[in-house]
Scaffold this active site. Sequence first.
Site, mmCIF file in Angstrom:
data_model
loop_
_atom_site.group_PDB
_atom_site.id
_atom_site.type_symbol
_atom_site.label_atom_id
_atom_site.label_comp_id
_atom_site.label_asym_id
_atom_site.label_seq_id
_atom_site.Cartn_x
_atom_site.Cartn_y
_atom_site.Cartn_z
ATOM 1 N N GLU A 17 0.840 -1.199 0.000
ATOM 2 C CA GLU A 17 0.000 0.000 0.000
ATOM 3 C C GLU A 17 0.875 1.250 0.000
ATOM 4 O O GLU A 17 1.779 1.365 0.838
ATOM 5 C CB GLU A 17 -0.903 -0.008 1.251
ATOM 6 C CG GLU A 17 -1.923 -1.137 1.219
ATOM 7 C CD GLU A 17 -2.489 -1.499 2.598
ATOM 8 O OE1 GLU A 17 -2.237 -0.769 3.572
ATOM 9 O OE2 GLU A 17 -3.174 -2.535 2.694
ATOM 10 N N LEU B 133 -6.242 -1.652 -0.849
ATOM 11 C CA LEU B 133 -6.074 -1.845 0.592
ATOM 12 C C LEU B 133 -6.507 -3.263 0.971
ATOM 13 O O LEU B 133 -7.664 -3.623 0.800
ATOM 14 C CB LEU B 133 -6.929 -0.810 1.325
ATOM 15 C CG LEU B 133 -6.362 -0.256 2.629
ATOM 16 C CD1 LEU B 133 -7.092 1.016 3.012
ATOM 17 C CD2 LEU B 133 -6.366 -1.251 3.735
ATOM 18 N N GLU C 194 -4.507 -6.453 3.398
ATOM 19 C CA GLU C 194 -3.294 -7.163 3.811
ATOM 20 C C GLU C 194 -3.373 -8.658 3.542
ATOM 21 O O GLU C 194 -2.362 -9.285 3.203
ATOM 22 C CB GLU C 194 -3.008 -6.894 5.284
ATOM 23 C CG GLU C 194 -2.479 -5.486 5.574
ATOM 24 C CD GLU C 194 -3.524 -4.391 5.496
ATOM 25 O OE1 GLU C 194 -4.736 -4.709 5.461
ATOM 26 O OE2 GLU C 194 -3.142 -3.211 5.441
ATOM 27 N N GLN D 11 2.223 -1.898 5.845
ATOM 28 C CA GLN D 11 2.573 -0.520 6.182
ATOM 29 C C GLN D 11 3.078 -0.336 7.615
ATOM 30 O O GLN D 11 4.005 0.425 7.850
ATOM 31 C CB GLN D 11 1.370 0.372 5.913
ATOM 32 C CG GLN D 11 1.744 1.773 5.568
ATOM 33 C CD GLN D 11 0.592 2.503 4.905
ATOM 34 O OE1 GLN D 11 -0.326 2.948 5.568
ATOM 35 N NE2 GLN D 11 0.632 2.628 3.593
ATOM 36 N N PHE D 12 2.472 -1.033 8.550
ATOM 37 C CA PHE D 12 2.934 -1.058 9.938
ATOM 38 C C PHE D 12 2.661 -2.450 10.477
ATOM 39 O O PHE D 12 1.710 -3.097 10.064
ATOM 40 C CB PHE D 12 2.171 -0.045 10.811
ATOM 41 C CG PHE D 12 2.556 1.381 10.571
ATOM 42 C CD1 PHE D 12 3.576 1.982 11.305
ATOM 43 C CD2 PHE D 12 1.899 2.124 9.605
ATOM 44 C CE1 PHE D 12 3.918 3.300 11.079
ATOM 45 C CE2 PHE D 12 2.247 3.445 9.368
ATOM 46 C CZ PHE D 12 3.258 4.037 10.107
ATOM 47 N N ILE E 88 -0.360 -6.256 10.310
ATOM 48 C CA ILE E 88 0.156 -7.502 9.756
ATOM 49 C C ILE E 88 -0.659 -8.702 10.242
ATOM 50 O O ILE E 88 -0.609 -9.775 9.654
ATOM 51 C CB ILE E 88 1.646 -7.685 10.148
ATOM 52 C CG1 ILE E 88 2.403 -8.492 9.089
ATOM 53 C CG2 ILE E 88 1.798 -8.376 11.503
ATOM 54 C CD1 ILE E 88 3.926 -8.502 9.315
ATOM 55 N N HIS F 73 0.331 1.476 15.943
ATOM 56 C CA HIS F 73 1.494 1.715 15.095
ATOM 57 C C HIS F 73 2.798 1.399 15.814
ATOM 58 O O HIS F 73 3.864 1.679 15.280
ATOM 59 C CB HIS F 73 1.536 3.167 14.623
ATOM 60 C CG HIS F 73 0.511 3.504 13.579
ATOM 61 N ND1 HIS F 73 -0.823 3.531 13.834
ATOM 62 C CD2 HIS F 73 0.647 3.833 12.273
ATOM 63 C CE1 HIS F 73 -1.476 3.877 12.727
ATOM 64 N NE2 HIS F 73 -0.612 4.055 11.757
#
Lengths: 326, 456
Positions: A29, A58, A60, A82-83, A87, A129
Amino acid sequence: MPEATLVGAVNMALARALEEDDRVIVLGEDIAVNGGVFRATDGLLERFGDERVLDTPLGEVAIAGISVGMAAQGLRPVAEIQFMGFIYSTIDQIVNHASRLRTRTRGRLTCPMVLRAPFGGGLHAPEHHSDSTEAMFAHIPGIRVVVPSSPSWAYGLLLAAIRDPDPVIFLEPARIYRTIKQEVADEGAALPLDVCFKPREGSDITLVTWGAMIKETLAAAEALGAEGVSAEVIDVATLKPLDMETILASVEKTGRCVIIHEAAYTAGFGAEIAARLAEKGLLSLLAPVERVTGYDTVMPLPRLEHRYMPSEARILAAARRALAFA
Amino acid sequence: MNGRICKAARALAGMTQADLAKAANLAKQTVADFERGARTPYPNNLAAIRRALESAGVVFIIGAGETPGVRWRGPGGGEVKPARASRQPGGGGTAATAASFEIHHSRFLDPSGRPVQPLPEFARDPAALIPLYRAMVLTRRFDAKAVALQRTGRLGTFASSLGQEAVGVGLASAMRPEDVLFPTYREAGAQLCRGVTLEELFIYWGGDERGGDFSGPRQDFPVCIPVAGQAPHAVGVAYAMKLRREPRAAVCVIGDGATSKGDFYEALNFAGAWRVPVVFVINNNQWAISLPRTAQTAAQTLAQKAIAAGIDGAQVDGDDVIAVRHAVDEALHKARAGGGPSVIEALTYRLSDHATADDASRYRDAETVSAHWRTDPIARLRAFLGNAGAWSKDDEEHLIGEIDARIDAAVQAYEATPAQPPQAMFDCLYAELPKALAEQRATASRESGGKGGEDA
Ligand SMILES: Cc1ncc(C[n+]2csc(CCOP(=O)(O)OP(=O)(O)O)c2C)c(N)n1
Ligand SMILES: [Mg+2]
């Protein structure tokens, strides 16, 4: 030699891999046009085009699962989550598919993919995050889990991860993405994925860590040095498979060990190392193994996060306890 | 449901036993035996009968303490048309249309604030729209303050809703206090309308969990940062409402990017299958960080994702607060009456960067963005109110003064709030802290010299 930050070294390694091997695909992303929210993939789209550097919708689960499919076809997908906080939905794909495709087909189909994600706290980032849940991945058979702690190691380890014939989870410590600059030779040299590094040699105590905690750990080693204590620092780098020989050899020499990680205490990866020390190094130990870790709490929002992260002071206190033990 | 209720419901829907059997995918004999009282169908078949009748417009009355019965809701209200079988024009006579659908788009005010069709009931008196206008202005001024505080290091990362105020205000103003909101991180406007305070918003975005302990809407969910994660929660909450026969509904807001996530599709599917009182509002601001809506999906509209789940889907002009409010009003009305879920796609535009950590100039040009200021929802309603003689320059000045004073007071209160002591990390972790954690809590507290309350 060019100087690079850790995130810059990731970028160099990705570019190198795309350059040397046209099977390599980079996806995720906001990684193409925007160059990644941390700029880890900056400039790759311009250099390698939109068939190999893909901005994904978008999703995962699809990013991980599609990587499995690409890999089975002989491509070398390097996917970015992305973070780390995002995940978790991919764990199904990793546990049930990526990690066992080779086993299930007796090697007929394989999964040479890399899943990269920034992780860790200390960035004053929003909720979700700042987690460090590397131990969840280290528990999964059939994959490798790699955590670089310096620019040059990031470069060499990422290249090794991409060239590796099996799935690799590559976790990048975001807190030190830009804090260290090093000369990094962009010569395509990979580092081994099954050895611990030793950024500092010493003889009185062994400090074992990985990722961003290398900063506080090295500082603590420095402070101990000023007191006349010679601390050895081990950067585990590849959590799975674990190079226990290096750690055991060090503890054989020093007799004392402190394990430091940002992740929560219970079932953190430090527990694995401590257990193996108990199994294989008990007679070398002169003091109980100490662990300095995050707490067993939800990672707090920014105003308290510095209270969660293990500090240099906590490392020093643990080291002193270990040194004082007789 | 018993056989007689089934027969009554079928009569309301004007269906024959054969029609009902077909709609429920059962043998006609099953329905006939049931109605005669000869045989009760298997539970799954009973559920299919009920779903078929509900889809045809029947509402079953089964509330606690109520005599069981049936009511007629009618198939209207923008129901998905039943799949129609028809011959393909000019075809060889073999292909038939198995399903077809249309997605309607609605708006009441054009970008210059002129009505393009008769206004809905709630908007007939322009004065009644002033609270919506005030709420949008409050949202925008709060937003500007939050961005300014972040820029000077006095607030954490913040996601602006600049240009999208009509979506949040429109949807929240349609809700009743007892409904439940599921906001994303970009819905300060909706949250403020729900009674979350300015101070709580600053505290949360300043990096403190206490900002999620809303003093107003106690059942509303906190903002959801993992994209689309809140969609299934909304279905669970709606199920609880349905189970207790409460005339309430869940309202789940999600972004255009979020509609690509499995969480969203799965939630939609359950909502349709269980016919629960939930309204999904897609805040389509055309961007998911750097990915434009056109790259997000090949679907023509996002509203049509509802169709695959057997749910009504419609599009509204998300910069027309009247259109948003009206669509959500109707969807909530339907949901509370037992008519099931809806999806409303509100078309708007993200005028700001994705968040304060983002630099949108890397992926979109300034001209495109400035062109979208033409559809500014606040200017649009102001023009309408001005034309109607319901809003003056004086009113505007007054409003700004009043709002800015409220915001300044909230900032002061926020900045005067000391950080929690470190042991607070442990204090809402479990209902009661397990003994095993006592030592860690003591360590955390000791590490700060027992003081706490100071920031890094
Ligand atoms: C599951 C998940 N993946 C990735 C992210 C990182 N991220 C935050 S916002 C965002 C884009 C969301 O776009 P959209 O749903 O359109 O909402 P908008 O931000 O435009 O309001 C992404 C990818 C996240 N928060 N959660
Ligand atoms: Mg969006």
